[in-house]
Design a protein around this motif. Structure first.
Motif, PDB file in Angstrom:
ATOM      1  N   LEU A  52      99.339 -60.733 -18.015  1.00 58.38           N
ATOM      2  CA  LEU A  52      98.022 -61.003 -18.590  1.00 58.38           C
ATOM      3  C   LEU A  52      98.144 -61.254 -20.095  1.00 58.38           C
ATOM      4  CD1 LEU A  52      95.882 -58.193 -16.928  1.00 58.38           C
ATOM      5  CD2 LEU A  52      95.798 -60.640 -16.428  1.00 58.38           C
ATOM      6  N   GLY A  53      97.283 -62.096 -20.604  1.00 57.76           N
ATOM      7  CA  GLY A  53      97.220 -62.314 -22.039  1.00 57.76           C
ATOM      8  C   GLY A  53      96.476 -61.172 -22.722  1.00 57.76           C
ATOM      9  N   THR A  54      96.599 -61.098 -24.033  1.00 56.57           N
ATOM     10  CA  THR A  54      95.963 -60.029 -24.800  1.00 56.57           C
ATOM     11  C   THR A  54      94.446 -60.065 -24.671  1.00 56.57           C
ATOM     12  OG1 THR A  54      97.798 -60.118 -26.365  1.00 56.57           O
ATOM     13  CG2 THR A  54      95.810 -58.989 -27.098  1.00 56.57           C
ATOM     14  N   LYS A  55      93.851 -61.240 -24.803  1.00 55.36           N
ATOM     15  CA  LYS A  55      92.393 -61.348 -24.718  1.00 55.36           C
ATOM     16  C   LYS A  55      91.887 -60.970 -23.331  1.00 55.36           C
ATOM     17  CE  LYS A  55      91.879 -64.784 -28.327  1.00 55.36           C
ATOM     18  NZ  LYS A  55      91.457 -66.142 -28.667  1.00 55.36           N
ATOM     19  N   GLU A  56      92.589 -61.419 -22.298  1.00 52.58           N
ATOM     20  CA  GLU A  56      92.190 -61.103 -20.927  1.00 52.58           C
ATOM     21  C   GLU A  56      92.321 -59.602 -20.665  1.00 52.58           C
ATOM     22  OE1 GLU A  56      94.525 -63.115 -17.919  1.00 52.58           O
ATOM     23  OE2 GLU A  56      92.721 -63.488 -16.753  1.00 52.58           O
ATOM     24  N   THR A  57      93.360 -58.983 -21.197  1.00 51.15           N
ATOM     25  CA  THR A  57      93.551 -57.545 -21.028  1.00 51.15           C
ATOM     26  C   THR A  57      92.444 -56.772 -21.736  1.00 51.15           C
ATOM     27  OG1 THR A  57      95.942 -57.830 -20.838  1.00 51.15           O
ATOM     28  CG2 THR A  57      95.158 -55.629 -21.369  1.00 51.15           C
ATOM     29  N   ALA A  58      92.104 -57.179 -22.944  1.00 51.99           N
ATOM     30  CA  ALA A  58      91.026 -56.523 -23.690  1.00 51.99           C
ATOM     31  C   ALA A  58      89.703 -56.652 -22.941  1.00 51.99           C
ATOM     32  CB  ALA A  58      90.916 -57.111 -25.087  1.00 51.99           C
ATOM     33  N   GLU A  59      89.448 -57.830 -22.387  1.00 56.78           N
ATOM     34  CA  GLU A  59      88.217 -58.052 -21.621  1.00 56.78           C
ATOM     35  C   GLU A  59      88.194 -57.167 -20.372  1.00 56.78           C
ATOM     36  OE1 GLU A  59      85.682 -61.785 -19.750  1.00 56.78           O
ATOM     37  OE2 GLU A  59      87.425 -62.207 -21.011  1.00 56.78           O
ATOM     38  N   LEU A  60      89.344 -56.984 -19.757  1.00 58.17           N
ATOM     39  CA  LEU A  60      89.455 -56.127 -18.581  1.00 58.17           C
ATOM     40  C   LEU A  60      89.153 -54.673 -18.943  1.00 58.17           C
ATOM     41  CD1 LEU A  60      90.210 -56.265 -15.580  1.00 58.17           C
ATOM     42  CD2 LEU A  60      92.592 -55.974 -16.258  1.00 58.17           C
ATOM     43  N   PHE A  61      89.663 -54.203 -20.076  1.00 56.38           N
ATOM     44  CA  PHE A  61      89.371 -52.836 -20.525  1.00 56.38           C
ATOM     45  C   PHE A  61      87.878 -52.664 -20.820  1.00 56.38           C
ATOM     46  CE2 PHE A  61      93.917 -52.198 -21.154  1.00 56.38           C
ATOM     47  CZ  PHE A  61      94.061 -50.860 -20.823  1.00 56.38           C
ATOM     48  N   ARG A  62      87.265 -53.651 -21.461  1.00 55.73           N
ATOM     49  CA  ARG A  62      85.824 -53.582 -21.738  1.00 55.73           C
ATOM     50  C   ARG A  62      85.022 -53.541 -20.428  1.00 55.73           C
ATOM     51  NH1 ARG A  62      87.303 -56.903 -26.075  1.00 55.73           N
ATOM     52  NH2 ARG A  62      86.929 -58.813 -24.904  1.00 55.73           N
ATOM     53  N   LEU A  63      85.409 -54.378 -19.476  1.00 53.53           N
ATOM     54  CA  LEU A  63      84.724 -54.416 -18.186  1.00 53.53           C
ATOM     55  C   LEU A  63      84.833 -53.070 -17.476  1.00 53.53           C
ATOM     56  CD1 LEU A  63      83.270 -56.092 -15.956  1.00 53.53           C
ATOM     57  CD2 LEU A  63      85.550 -56.550 -15.034  1.00 53.53           C
ATOM     58  N   ALA A  64      86.029 -52.514 -17.422  1.00 49.55           N
ATOM     59  CA  ALA A  64      86.232 -51.218 -16.764  1.00 49.55           C
ATOM     60  C   ALA A  64      85.376 -50.143 -17.431  1.00 49.55           C
ATOM     61  CB  ALA A  64      87.708 -50.834 -16.801  1.00 49.55           C
ATOM     62  N   GLY A  65      85.320 -50.156 -18.751  1.00 45.71           N
ATOM     63  CA  GLY A  65      84.492 -49.182 -19.458  1.00 45.71           C
ATOM     64  C   GLY A  65      83.020 -49.347 -19.136  1.00 45.71           C
TER      65      GLY A  65
END
Length: 81
Positions: A52-65
């Motif tokens: 995963l790219g950095t932006k996609e990973t950050a978006e995934l963490f935000r979504l999970a939260g």
């Protein structure tokens, strides 16, 4: 546990063969509300997370939260140098 992977091949072949019949891509999870509602309060498993790219990973963490979901990132640390 709801399983996802960066690529269609990994999600729809490897994960489905491993016992996750509804596995899909991370991109699908980030884009589709119905998938997001399905994982609300659940565990999101991401195989091959290092792809995963950095932006996609950050978006995934935000979504999970936002969904109150736990995020479980998996991968093979010996696969890529």
């Amino acid at each position: 546990v709801h399983a996802f992977a960066p690529s269609a091949a990994a999600s729809r072949t490897n994960l489905r063969e491993a016992g996750f019949p509804e596995a899909d891509t991370v991109a699908a999870l980030l884009a589709r509300r119905e998938l997001q509602e399905r994982v609300r309060g659940q565990v999101i498993l991401v195989d091959e997370a290092a792809m995963l790219g950095t932006k996609e990973t950050a978006e995934l963490f935000r979504l999970a939260g936002r969904l109150g979901a736990r995020l479980w990132l998996m991968g093979d640390d010996k696969q890529h140098k």
